[in-house]
Write a protein that holds these residues in place. Structure first.
Motif, mmCIF file in Angstrom:
data_model
loop_
_atom_site.group_PDB
_atom_site.id
_atom_site.type_symbol
_atom_site.label_atom_id
_atom_site.label_comp_id
_atom_site.label_asym_id
_atom_site.label_seq_id
_atom_site.Cartn_x
_atom_site.Cartn_y
_atom_site.Cartn_z
ATOM 1 N N VAL A 355 44.494 -49.641 50.493
ATOM 2 C CA VAL A 355 44.185 -48.083 51.208
ATOM 3 C C VAL A 355 45.109 -47.012 50.609
ATOM 4 N N THR A 356 44.666 -46.018 50.386
ATOM 5 C CA THR A 356 45.302 -44.994 50.000
ATOM 6 C C THR A 356 45.063 -43.483 50.953
ATOM 7 N N ASN A 357 45.841 -42.886 51.164
ATOM 8 C CA ASN A 357 45.548 -41.544 51.822
ATOM 9 C C ASN A 357 44.628 -40.683 51.505
ATOM 10 N N ALA A 358 43.608 -40.587 52.517
ATOM 11 C CA ALA A 358 42.448 -39.756 52.003
ATOM 12 C C ALA A 358 42.724 -38.312 52.690
ATOM 13 N N THR A 359 43.526 -37.773 51.920
ATOM 14 C CA THR A 359 44.051 -36.329 52.416
ATOM 15 C C THR A 359 43.005 -35.501 52.680
ATOM 16 N N ARG A 360 42.753 -34.926 53.860
ATOM 17 C CA ARG A 360 41.559 -33.881 54.204
ATOM 18 C C ARG A 360 42.178 -33.125 55.584
ATOM 19 N N ASP A 361 41.882 -31.697 55.584
ATOM 20 C CA ASP A 361 42.302 -31.030 56.662
ATOM 21 C C ASP A 361 41.485 -31.529 58.002
ATOM 22 N N THR A 362 42.071 -32.322 58.754
ATOM 23 C CA THR A 362 41.504 -32.767 59.932
ATOM 24 C C THR A 362 42.295 -32.331 60.981
ATOM 25 N N LYS A 493 32.412 -23.250 54.853
ATOM 26 C CA LYS A 493 33.471 -23.102 53.966
ATOM 27 C C LYS A 493 34.726 -22.150 54.462
ATOM 28 N N ASP A 494 35.867 -22.606 54.275
ATOM 29 C CA ASP A 494 37.067 -21.971 54.785
ATOM 30 C C ASP A 494 37.478 -22.297 56.191
ATOM 31 N N GLN A 495 36.427 -23.028 56.814
ATOM 32 C CA GLN A 495 36.720 -23.215 58.336
ATOM 33 C C GLN A 495 37.911 -24.060 58.506
ATOM 34 N N GLY A 496 38.755 -23.711 59.194
ATOM 35 C CA GLY A 496 40.018 -24.440 59.677
ATOM 36 C C GLY A 496 41.304 -24.316 58.409
ATOM 37 N N LYS A 497 40.968 -23.314 57.791
ATOM 38 C CA LYS A 497 42.143 -23.126 56.764
ATOM 39 C C LYS A 497 43.142 -22.296 57.214
ATOM 40 N N PHE A 498 42.653 -21.390 58.277
ATOM 41 C CA PHE A 498 43.472 -20.504 58.802
ATOM 42 C C PHE A 498 43.517 -20.772 60.716
ATOM 43 N N LEU A 499 44.261 -20.081 61.155
ATOM 44 C CA LEU A 499 44.161 -20.093 62.678
ATOM 45 C C LEU A 499 43.069 -19.515 63.135
ATOM 46 N N ALA A 532 44.075 -41.739 44.072
ATOM 47 C CA ALA A 532 45.462 -41.599 43.996
ATOM 48 C C ALA A 532 45.691 -40.140 44.742
ATOM 49 N N ASN A 533 45.216 -40.046 45.928
ATOM 50 C CA ASN A 533 45.203 -38.929 46.711
ATOM 51 C C ASN A 533 44.686 -37.422 46.265
ATOM 52 N N GLN A 534 43.987 -37.678 45.212
ATOM 53 C CA GLN A 534 43.217 -36.511 44.544
ATOM 54 C C GLN A 534 41.956 -36.138 45.409
ATOM 55 N N HIS A 535 41.603 -35.170 44.958
ATOM 56 C CA HIS A 535 40.221 -34.687 45.441
ATOM 57 C C HIS A 535 39.178 -35.635 45.821
ATOM 58 N N PRO A 536 38.437 -35.901 46.921
ATOM 59 C CA PRO A 536 37.639 -36.927 46.759
ATOM 60 C C PRO A 536 36.307 -37.219 46.042
ATOM 61 N N VAL A 537 35.972 -35.803 45.785
ATOM 62 C CA VAL A 537 34.688 -35.396 45.042
ATOM 63 C C VAL A 537 34.743 -34.454 43.871
ATOM 64 N N ASP A 538 33.642 -33.999 43.349
ATOM 65 C CA ASP A 538 33.575 -32.701 42.606
ATOM 66 C C ASP A 538 32.459 -31.748 43.592
ATOM 67 N N VAL A 545 34.618 -29.531 51.399
ATOM 68 C CA VAL A 545 36.007 -30.524 51.559
ATOM 69 C C VAL A 545 37.344 -29.678 51.251
ATOM 70 N N PHE A 546 38.271 -29.674 52.054
ATOM 71 C CA PHE A 546 39.441 -29.052 51.813
ATOM 72 C C PHE A 546 40.843 -29.861 52.325
ATOM 73 N N ASP A 547 41.742 -29.525 51.276
ATOM 74 C CA ASP A 547 43.345 -29.734 51.737
ATOM 75 C C ASP A 547 44.243 -29.297 50.933
ATOM 76 N N ALA A 548 45.325 -28.909 51.248
ATOM 77 C CA ALA A 548 46.198 -28.225 50.388
ATOM 78 C C ALA A 548 47.180 -28.974 49.743
ATOM 79 N N THR A 549 47.128 -30.309 49.747
ATOM 80 C CA THR A 549 48.181 -31.106 49.079
ATOM 81 C C THR A 549 47.493 -32.211 48.383
ATOM 82 N N TYR A 550 46.351 -32.050 47.731
ATOM 83 C CA TYR A 550 45.821 -33.006 46.917
ATOM 84 C C TYR A 550 46.556 -33.111 45.609
ATOM 85 N N GLU A 551 46.428 -34.450 45.074
ATOM 86 C CA GLU A 551 47.028 -34.820 43.947
ATOM 87 C C GLU A 551 46.389 -34.338 42.433
#
Lengths: 819, 124
Positions: A355-362, A493-499, A532-538, A545-551
């Motif tokens: 397993v590796t962490n599948a970083t995603r804004d959840t 798109k962009d949903q959940g990126k901001f308050l 390696a915790n990077q973007h899951p897809v192209d 698909v969004f997260d602020a900390t992809y490798e």
């Protein structure tokens, strides 16, 4: 004679003497049995029969040949190998997990309980009000609430999992019941408390603790950034996909499903808020992982090879506990989490997985508007609906209880409000998080432990929701696969990126991406799968698909090496896990040296010339004895501060651009306005900041060299494996001599790194190797407390082959469990 | 002197060999009881039982440390802010000495109270 004054005096003196003596004796006994402020009960601690001296014994010196365990249906044999790895041979699953609970508690009871105390916000009961803020945070973000939801789900829908989790708890509790004061883990004696009964609920808490450790979100920081920079600059420095995107699922993947449609609101209006407090604690930089599997067509043996190294906080007692679990129907081996059933990362006779962490804004945030100060009703879809209250009582050691009332909305708990970090009465932020929802992650691991093929692996993953993970797979039958698995909200798109506005239903999650639409691949043409915790897809993937900390670095280094390698052996894969190549430095340093424009021939004896020459000649590896990585790291950190610190504002958290985007800016826009220092009248460019930071490097190194023997990477980095109680410094291991760092495949930084390394070749005869930075025992006095550490630091492994019931070699001791 | 030595040895044997079976509170009761039976002098009882108890604890700590070769004493010394791990042995002895000494003193003090009553009874 009795009435003689003299005799009466003597008699009263003797009574008095006795009275004084017994009072002193009793007082001494009491004082030495209790802790006074931070001083532990010295009588108990120094008693060589029951105190800390007893913890000098290692487990093999205390081994029992036979242990009676109630509720067993058959006999269970536990064979410990020379590394104290238990191999449990049971006749059925219930006995297996009952003994797993008992054996794990024998070696890790304090750690198991401490982690669940942290997850349930109860550390104040152990250390007092110093932990109150931490505990309030754990409860406000709903970790106990989430564990209760998981328990309810198990009770209603998962009787088989519940039965096994309860058997595990029974094993732990039978150990606790038999526990003598001498064997009570040392930390209990120092902190002066006793273990509680274990329960299925605590196993759920542990899984939520892991979710909390691995999931982050930067919505509140992005809210401030949007206000400061505007959407255009935000898009430039925080793009959804980087230019060099090298995703987990190969870019050639054809998405052969019809995606669920997502309705984006016609107009987007975010709450006009500036966030003036710190967000939740985020996963530390360096928290991540690598995993990959290579197809038999690329290996020397023709069998697939799987590798996994989760990068977590490096702690003692170790986060992982190795063991083998066997029944007549299955045998599985690998790393377990003390407190959870089965193996989390490992292999059986048919498959291997990791397993590796599948970083995603959840995790998303909603601003809530209440009707009045009572907060019993809040606005949703322009109508007031009922909130609920959850009253949390914190028992504080040595103080009166603290009560915190947490308001729950249909989005989730109000984490930040006027009574917690909020600076205004109308500030109420609710947290929506997939970890709060009903789920049974435990079942995934129970089924993976027994899986025989790819179909079993996919079926097992269908129970897994949070924290999302990239599950790598290899089978003896020759398949390799990868699936990004979790419960991912359907978002525009962009949903959940901001308050977001908690009143407007348009900002609700639109549902969830169906599990069968989660990114996955089986036997891709390139002959390997990796993450390696990077973007899951192209960008061709049809969901947002969004997260602020992809490798951005480990993934590219890993994939380029896997592309190059042929006739791969187990040793090649071990070397790749320990690969110290610094890709970020390889891309950034030539740019920095060029911008510096240093002419070393002008004064070749100067300290500046020495550092410049060292850096210019560097091979970009980060071995522990090299000093160039230190020079680069210090220089980069100084430069990064000079570029971005001007964006920081007191009390308003933001997220600074990552090092990948910063390097791009340096290389391609060295005259950009973003390099200008606003406090000067001059208009600075990249070369000015590069020169200033180089001067800062020279000044820093001058001080460093005066205070330290050398500036090798190992000395500067100071890799430390820290005890779970940071104040217990002597139970930690500092200055571990090893290379690597954040963003490097060997991601061993100062406090984070490869918490477990495993390489398995799934041939006719399975060959397996594993190691982690610590030891099997949780007892700081045991020789098994840190016995793997040096081997791990050297990039070496111990044999982890499956063991048969009748194997006689390499046995430390055996224990028979019977009813 | 013989009684002193006897008291010391009895306490040592009790604390060293039976100390693992119960908490140090129970050991204190046993030690006080033996002092009540063996010695009459308070000072002698204090030192005999104190030394017996302290030496037993010190011996046990030494035996464990030598037999296990564990680094734990040094780690505990660091944790407690003590520079020299040998001070932990001294501390173990001292705590044992005080527990044993005061237990023995209490035992003989109790005996003193009863002894006087007995003398008075015969004189009447």
């Amino acid at each position: 004679m009795f009435d003689s004054p003299y005799i009466l005096f003597i008699l009263s003196m003797r009574y008095l003497g006795f009275l004084v003596s017994i009072i002193i004796t009793a007082s001494l006994g009491v004082i030495l049995s209790i802790s006074i402020k931070t001083v532990p009960p010295l009588g108990i601690l120094l008693d060589p029969h029951h105190g800390f001296w007893q913890h000098a014994y290692s487990e093999d010196e205390l081994a029992k040949k036979e242990i009676n365990l109630k509720n067993l249906k058959g006999e269970v044999n536990v064979v410990y190998d020379e590394y104290l790895v238990p191999h449990i041979f049971a006749e059925n699953d219930e006995d297996l997990y009952r003994v797993q609970g008992y054996v794990t508690a024998q070696h890790r009871l304090w750690q198991m309980e401490f982690q669940t105390m942290a997850a349930s916000g109860r550390i104040t009961e152990i250390v007092g009000d110093i932990a109150l803020d931490l505990d309030r945070m754990a409860r406000r973000k709903g970790l106990p609430y989430a564990a209760e939801a998981a328990m309810q789900y198990l009770g209603k829908n998962e009787p088989e999992t519940m039965r096994l989790v309860e058997a595990y708890a029974d094993g732990v509790n039978q150990y606790i019941d038999q526990l003598s004061l001498a064997r009570l883990p040392l930390e209990y004696k120092i902190l002066n408390y006793r273990p509680e009964p274990w329960s299925a609920y605590k196993s759920m808490l542990l899984l939520k603790y892991m979710a909390d450790m691995l999931v982050g979100d930067r919505d509140l920081e992005f809210t401030n950034l949007r206000n400061i920079l505007g959407m255009t600059v935000l898009g430039k420095f925080y793009p959804d996909f980087p230019r060099d995107n090298d995703p987990i699922i190969e870019s050639t993947k054809n998405w052969d499903f019809t995606p669920v449609s997502v309705e984006k609101p016609a107009t987007i209006k975010y709450p006009n808020e500036t966030v003036g407090f710190q967000n939740l604690v985020q996963p530390e930089e360096g928290t991540g992982s690598n995993n990959w599997a290579v197809h038999g067509s690329k290996t020397a043996s023709g069998a697939p090879i799987l590798a996994n190294d989760p990068h977590l906080s490096m702690n003692l007692p170790s986060i992982w506990y190795s063991l083998q679990l066997s029944t007549p129907t299955h045998t599985v081996k690998g790393a377990s989490l003390p407190g959870a059933l089965g193996i989390i990362s490992g292999f059986n006779e048919h498959i291997a997985w990791g397993v590796t962490n599948a970083t995603r804004d959840t995790r998303d945030w909603y601003k809530i508007t209440f009707k009045d100060d009572n907060r019993t009703e809040y606005l949703y879809n322009d109508r007031y609906i009922q909130s609920t209250f959850r009253v949390e009582t914190f028992k504080i050691k040595g103080k009166v209880d603290f009560i915190d009332t947490i308001v729950y909305t249909h989005h989730g708990p109000i984490v930040f409000d006027r009574s917690f970090r909020g600076d205004r009465d109308d500030m109420n932020y609710a947290l929506r998080w997939t970890a709060h929802m009903e789920s049974n992650e435990q079942r995934t691991f129970l089924e993976l432990n027994k899986a025989k093929n790819h179909a079993d692996y996919i079926a097992a993953l269908n129970h897994y929701t949070s924290p999302a993970q990239n599950f790598v797979f290899a089978s003896k039958s020759g398949d390799i696969a990868m699936k990004v698995q979790g419960r991912f909200p359907l978002k525009w798109k962009d949903q959940g990126k901001f308050l977001m506005d908690g009143n407007d239903p348009a900002y609700e999650w639109q549902g969830f991406i169906p599990f069968e639409h989660n990114p996955a691949t089986l036997n891709p043409e390139r002959g390997f799968v990796s993450s390696a915790n990077q973007h899951p897809v192209d960008p061709s993937y049809p969901y947002y698909v969004f997260d602020a900390t992809y490798e951005h670095y480990r993934n590219r280094r890993l994939n380029s090496r896997l592309e190059e390698l042929e006739n791969i052996t187990i040793e090649d894969m071990q070397a790749l896990q320990f690969d110290n190549f610094h890709l970020h430095a390889a891309e950034a340093l030539p740019v920095m040296l060029n911008l510096l424009g240093f002419d070393e021939s002008l004064n070749s004896d100067s300290i500046e010339a020495k550092y410049f020459t060292q850096l210019a000649d560097w091979n970009y590896f980060t071995h522990p004895n090299q000093s160039e990585p230190t020079l680069f790291q210090v220089w980069w950190d100084k430069l990064y501060e000079l570029i971005w610190d001007k964006w920081k504002m007191e009390g308003k958290p933001i997220l600074l651009p990552n090092k990948y985007q910063t390097t791009l800016l340096l290389a391609e826009e060295p005259e950009s306005e973003f390099f200008d220092k606003t406090e000067t009248s001059q208009k600075e460019q990249a070369r000015d900041l590069v020169k200033e930071s180089f001067e800062a490097l020279v000044a820093f190194m001058k001080t460093w060299e005066e205070e330290n023997a050398d500036y090798t990477w190992a000395t500067y980095k100071n890799t430390t494996v820290q005890h779970l109680v940071p104040n217990f410094k002597s139970f930690s291991r500092a200055n571990v001599y090893t290379g690597g760092g954040a963003g490097i495949l060997n991601a061993t930084g100062s406090r984070h790194g490869a918490s477990w390394r495993m390489v398995v070749e799934m041939g006719d005869q399975i060959k397996a190797f594993g190691i982690y930075p610590g030891g099997q025992s949780g007892n700081p006095g045991s020789r098994f407390y840190d016995h793997f550490l040096k081997t791990w630091a050297n990039g070496e492994y111990v044999n982890f082959d499956l063991r048969s019931r009748d194997q006689q070699s390499g046995v430390l001791f055996t224990t028979k469990f019977k009813n | 002197m013989i009684r002193f030595a006897t008291q010391l040895i009895v306490v040592f044997l009790i604390v060293y060999f039976l100390g693992g079976l119960f908490s140090f509170w129970i050991s204190m009761l046993f030690v006080g009881f033996t002092a009540l039976l063996i010695l009459e002098n308070n000072v002698a009882a204090f030192f005999a039982t104190g030394l017996g108890f302290g030496i037993a604890w010190l011996s046990k700590a030494l035996v464990i440390t030598v037999s296990t070769a564990s680094q734990l004493p040094q780690q505990m010394a660091d944790l407690m802010g003590i520079s020299n791990e040998n001070l932990l042995f001294v501390g173990t002895f001292l705590v044992g000495f005080l527990l044993g000494g005061f237990s023995g003193l209490t035992g003989t003090s109790l005996k003193g109270v009863f002894q006087y009553k007995k003398e008075g009874y015969y004189r009447v």
